[in-house]
Design a protein around this motif. Structure first.
Motif, short mmCIF file in Angstrom:
data_model
loop_
_atom_site.label_atom_id
_atom_site.label_comp_id
_atom_site.label_asym_id
_atom_site.label_seq_id
_atom_site.Cartn_x
_atom_site.Cartn_y
_atom_site.Cartn_z
N GLN A 71 -27.62 8.86 31.79
CA GLN A 71 -29.01 9.08 31.39
C GLN A 71 -29.69 7.73 31.20
N LYS A 72 -30.92 7.60 31.70
CA LYS A 72 -31.68 6.38 31.46
C LYS A 72 -32.15 6.38 30.02
N GLY A 73 -32.13 5.21 29.38
CA GLY A 73 -32.53 5.11 27.99
C GLY A 73 -31.45 5.63 27.07
N CYS A 74 -31.63 5.43 25.77
CA CYS A 74 -30.65 5.87 24.78
C CYS A 74 -31.30 6.81 23.79
N LEU A 75 -30.51 7.72 23.27
CA LEU A 75 -30.98 8.61 22.23
C LEU A 75 -31.10 7.81 20.95
N SER A 76 -32.20 7.99 20.22
CA SER A 76 -32.36 7.26 18.97
C SER A 76 -33.28 8.03 18.05
N SER A 77 -33.28 7.62 16.81
CA SER A 77 -34.23 8.17 15.85
C SER A 77 -34.68 7.04 14.96
N SER A 78 -35.91 7.10 14.53
CA SER A 78 -36.41 6.06 13.64
C SER A 78 -37.57 6.62 12.84
N LEU A 79 -37.87 5.97 11.74
CA LEU A 79 -38.99 6.35 10.90
C LEU A 79 -40.11 5.35 11.11
N ASP A 80 -41.34 5.84 11.07
CA ASP A 80 -42.48 4.95 11.15
C ASP A 80 -42.48 4.05 9.92
#
Length: 95
Positions: A71-80
């Motif tokens: 998959q292109k790109g990586c799964l991530s999570s972040s807060l503003d």
């Protein structure tokens, strides 16, 4: 006819990941990440190579463990940066 069905079923089955050396010993196959941690066959991780990030899976190719981009790109999570979850702010205390 039965032999053809058996051979077709045999070819469609998954290949075992362990390799047997000429001396008869079983050799474990796995990939390693940047920190030289062991990653088992089938596991997916985020890799960064030459400034490009992508999801890669540890797979076998010609009896050699290797990374394959899935998959292109990586799964991530972040807060503003403006969100502060430690202060409830908009919660109604009467609920």
């Amino acid at each position: 006819m039965l032999r053809a069905i058996f051979l077709t079923a045999l070819m469609a089955s998954p290949v075992l990941a362990d390799v047997t050396s000429p001396s008869g010993k079983t050799v474990e196959c796995y990939c390693t990440d940047k920190q030289r941690n062991r990653v088992e066959l089938g596991e997916t991780v985020c890799l960064q190579v030459d400034g490009r990030m992508f999801m890669a899976q540890c797979q076998m190719s010609l009896n050699v463990p290797m990374w394959r981009e899935v998959q292109k790109g990586c799964l991530s999570s972040s807060l503003d940066g403006g969100d502060n979850l430690s202060e409830p702010g908009g919660i109604n205390p009467k609920i």
